[in-house]
Write an enzyme that holds these catalytic residues in place. Sequence first.
Site, PDB file in Angstrom:
ATOM      1  N   HIS A 313      44.100  49.296  -3.439  1.00 37.81           N
ATOM      2  CA  HIS A 313      43.993  48.103  -3.033  1.00 37.81           C
ATOM      3  C   HIS A 313      42.980  47.342  -3.630  1.00 37.81           C
ATOM      4  CE1 HIS A 313      44.597  44.792  -0.157  1.00 37.81           C
ATOM      5  NE2 HIS A 313      45.964  45.130  -0.027  1.00 37.81           N
ATOM      6  N   ASP A 371      52.563  49.687   1.605  1.00 37.37           N
ATOM      7  CA  ASP A 371      53.856  50.091   0.947  1.00 37.37           C
ATOM      8  C   ASP A 371      54.209  51.633   0.855  1.00 37.37           C
ATOM      9  OD1 ASP A 371      52.723  47.297  -1.146  1.00 37.37           O
ATOM     10  OD2 ASP A 371      54.684  47.414   0.203  1.00 37.37           O
TER      11      ASP A 371
HETATM   12  C1  SDX Z   1      50.173  44.797  -1.657  1.00 38.63           C
HETATM   13  O1  SDX Z   1      46.276  41.936  -1.998  1.00 38.63           O
HETATM   14  C2  SDX Z   1      47.110  42.278  -0.970  1.00 38.63           C
HETATM   15  O2  SDX Z   1      46.557  42.130   0.087  1.00 38.63           O
HETATM   16  C3  SDX Z   1      48.288  42.876  -1.375  1.00 38.63           C
HETATM   17  C4  SDX Z   1      49.212  43.271   0.140  1.00 38.63           C
HETATM   18  C5  SDX Z   1      49.444  42.291   0.854  1.00 38.63           C
HETATM   19  O3  SDX Z   1      49.671  42.750   2.043  1.00 38.63           O
HETATM   20  O4  SDX Z   1      49.649  41.315   0.384  1.00 38.63           O
HETATM   21  O5  SDX Z   1      48.385  44.409   0.721  1.00 38.63           O
HETATM   22  C6  SDX Z   1      50.480  43.999  -0.488  1.00 38.63           C
HETATM   23  O6  SDX Z   1      50.274  44.368  -2.817  1.00 38.63           O
HETATM   24  C7  SDX Z   1      49.649  46.208  -1.711  1.00 38.63           C
HETATM   25  C8  SDX Z   1      49.534  46.918  -3.071  1.00 38.63           C
HETATM   26  C9  SDX Z   1      50.689  47.501  -3.650  1.00 38.63           C
HETATM   27  N1  SDX Z   1      50.579  47.891  -4.929  1.00 38.63           N
HETATM   28  C10 SDX Z   1      50.516  49.031  -5.170  1.00 38.63           C
HETATM   29  O7  SDX Z   1      50.472  50.149  -4.317  1.00 38.63           O
HETATM   30  C11 SDX Z   1      50.697  49.662  -6.643  1.00 38.63           C
HETATM   31  C12 SDX Z   1      49.551  50.525  -6.938  1.00 38.63           C
HETATM   32  N2  SDX Z   1      48.447  49.956  -6.801  1.00 38.63           N
HETATM   33  C13 SDX Z   1      47.663  49.430  -8.151  1.00 38.63           C
HETATM   34  O8  SDX Z   1      48.398  48.970  -8.927  1.00 38.63           O
HETATM   35  C14 SDX Z   1      46.459  48.932  -7.443  1.00 38.63           C
HETATM   36  O9  SDX Z   1      45.625  49.629  -6.725  1.00 38.63           O
HETATM   37  C15 SDX Z   1      46.317  47.422  -7.054  1.00 38.63           C
HETATM   38  C16 SDX Z   1      47.024  46.403  -7.961  1.00 38.63           C
HETATM   39  C17 SDX Z   1      46.831  47.441  -5.754  1.00 38.63           C
HETATM   40  C18 SDX Z   1      44.866  46.999  -6.912  1.00 38.63           C
HETATM   41  O10 SDX Z   1      44.463  46.998  -8.194  1.00 38.63           O
HETATM   42  P1  SDX Z   1      43.128  46.169  -8.587  1.00 38.63           P
HETATM   43  O11 SDX Z   1      42.298  46.007  -7.431  1.00 38.63           O
HETATM   44  O12 SDX Z   1      43.248  45.751  -9.733  1.00 38.63           O
HETATM   45  O13 SDX Z   1      42.092  47.761  -8.998  1.00 38.63           O
HETATM   46  P2  SDX Z   1      42.367  48.444 -10.331  1.00 38.63           P
HETATM   47  O14 SDX Z   1      43.442  48.357 -11.104  1.00 38.63           O
HETATM   48  O15 SDX Z   1      40.958  47.984 -11.091  1.00 38.63           O
HETATM   49  O16 SDX Z   1      41.898  50.090 -10.124  1.00 38.63           O
HETATM   50  C19 SDX Z   1      40.616  50.556 -10.095  1.00 38.63           C
HETATM   51  C20 SDX Z   1      40.860  51.929 -10.720  1.00 38.63           C
HETATM   52  C21 SDX Z   1      41.415  51.967 -11.998  1.00 38.63           C
HETATM   53  O17 SDX Z   1      40.972  53.089 -12.520  1.00 38.63           O
HETATM   54  P3  SDX Z   1      39.812  53.105 -13.461  1.00 38.63           P
HETATM   55  O18 SDX Z   1      39.833  51.929 -14.765  1.00 38.63           O
HETATM   56  O19 SDX Z   1      38.507  52.656 -12.556  1.00 38.63           O
HETATM   57  O20 SDX Z   1      39.244  54.410 -14.231  1.00 38.63           O
HETATM   58  O21 SDX Z   1      41.770  52.585  -9.730  1.00 38.63           O
HETATM   59  C22 SDX Z   1      42.822  53.011 -10.604  1.00 38.63           C
HETATM   60  C23 SDX Z   1      42.819  51.991 -11.954  1.00 38.63           C
HETATM   61  O22 SDX Z   1      43.695  52.769 -12.652  1.00 38.63           O
HETATM   62  N3  SDX Z   1      43.846  52.914  -9.600  1.00 38.63           N
HETATM   63  C24 SDX Z   1      45.088  53.712  -9.584  1.00 38.63           C
HETATM   64  C25 SDX Z   1      45.882  53.358  -8.751  1.00 38.63           C
HETATM   65  N4  SDX Z   1      45.386  52.129  -8.172  1.00 38.63           N
HETATM   66  C26 SDX Z   1      44.392  51.854  -8.960  1.00 38.63           C
HETATM   67  N5  SDX Z   1      45.341  54.885 -10.231  1.00 38.63           N
HETATM   68  C27 SDX Z   1      46.463  55.508  -9.754  1.00 38.63           C
HETATM   69  N6  SDX Z   1      47.229  54.903  -8.991  1.00 38.63           N
HETATM   70  C28 SDX Z   1      47.044  53.806  -8.204  1.00 38.63           C
HETATM   71  N7  SDX Z   1      47.865  53.519  -7.388  1.00 38.63           N
END
Ligand code: SDX
Length: 436
Positions: A313, A371
């Site tokens: 998140h 989710d």
């Molecule tokens: C919702 O914003 C809100 O409030 C949204 C929400 C709401 O109520 O409105 O809460 C609802 O959208 C919840 C989130 C649902 N999405 C998912 O579950 C999809 C999986 N999650 C990711 O796509 C990700 O965690 C996000 C999009 C939710 C957040 O992405 P960020 O903040 O841009 O973080 P990032 O992608 O920069 O991740 C940081 C690191 C990265 O690795 P490094 O580059 O540091 O090596 O964490 C890794 C990412 O690759 N990472 C994950 C991951 N989420 C982040 N690796 C594996 N699986 C994951 N799910």
Amino acid sequence: MKLADNKATLSFSNGSASIDLPVYRGTVGPDVIDIRKLYAQTGMFTYDPGFLSTAACQSAITYIDGDKGELLYRGYPIEQLATTCDFMETCHLLLYGRLPDIAAKAEFTQRVTYHTMVNEQMQFFLRGFRRDAHPMAIMTGLVGALSAFYHDSTDIHNPEHRDISALRLIAKMPTLVAMAYKYSAGQPFMYPKNSLSYAGNFLHMMFATPCEDYVVNPVIERALDRIFVLHADHEQNASTSTVRLCGSSGTNPFAAIAAGVACLWGPAHGGANEACLNMLEDIQAMGGIAKVGQFMEQVKDKNSGVKLMGFGHRVYKNYDPRAKLMQETCKEVLASLGLENDPLFKLAMALEKIALEDDYFVQRKLYPNVDFYSGIVQRAIGIPVSLFTAIFALARTVGWIAQLNEMIGDPEYKIGRPRQLFSGSTRRDVLPIAQR
Ligand code: SDX
């Protein structure tokens, strides 16, 4: 907000004149540096793609402390609201800033109830879709189309128009989502029943048929109502920011909410619940818990492009409080349906345990989000996976509207118009095609 006993001085290593910027403090949460005069004073923009460090607005609706894993709607903890209030009370709280007393709740609920029907013409929009159209494609169209029926009350600058539009949207979303489902199932649409609760009415419109009486299961009704409460609002997330930016042009509320529906559809946002359930089913098909380790290796391999859906998140760097409550609801619903041994729920619990002990996730502070468990509950209730995000949109509509109305009611608001760091071609002349 008020001026903090602090200011920001911006100085430049190239000797340009430094400037002072005011720092403001809210009631809780990080202070903000007011950069509105930065361009005028320095000729420079800030640069923050994805808005990692940008407060786009001032709001009094929802507060999230990502480190503590805290979520407050108008100051009330989500744990208390989800266990002691229902969705109608939560809607009243988000829209008007206070929990209703008994009389106010009854009046608000009745106003919503008497707007649950949609114009009979709405059903003809569905006929243009294939039966297998994704419900979010249908919802994006239907919500925008609603504006065509209320030309007399879509002036977003008119408080009465904002209030009636809010009620219409909150009331009609369940009817539209149920219509999208019935259309895909080839079953007749079911009209709302005013004697039922908001969640009970949705279950009725989803699962009743004209052939026999439908009895709402109170455990499922309560679980669904709690799912709506948990999804109602969440500060300035992607879809809420979309609604604010769209509404800032002065467009009508239905168009702005349709933009929110479109943004929520994405798998990084509200589409994650559908993607998460599909991920669990894929792992189950691979061999279930025995294959979790292999799957996690894929997730940790950046080149795989595989993410653990339902984890991570932008704001929460601790457990999403909604995920905990959703897990509890999961257990209650599965137990009441005699599905305690639901393999997907057991797989999700195993996945969570492994992820929370894995250094990759611990280092990145990746925890289950709202989710992760919501899909398992909805699937147990009998809701098709493709409808999960439409139900998220149904619940989030009240938050979108509350945020939109707050913005329009803010005398400081302007049309949103970000700038850019330009990295394209500088001026050049067009050559005649024969010389290109
Ligand atoms: C919702 O914003 C809100 O409030 C949204 C929400 C709401 O109520 O409105 O809460 C609802 O959208 C919840 C989130 C649902 N999405 C998912 O579950 C999809 C999986 N999650 C990711 O796509 C990700 O965690 C996000 C999009 C939710 C957040 O992405 P960020 O903040 O841009 O973080 P990032 O992608 O920069 O991740 C940081 C690191 C990265 O690795 P490094 O580059 O540091 O090596 O964490 C890794 C990412 O690759 N990472 C994950 C991951 N989420 C982040 N690796 C594996 N699986 C994951 N799910």
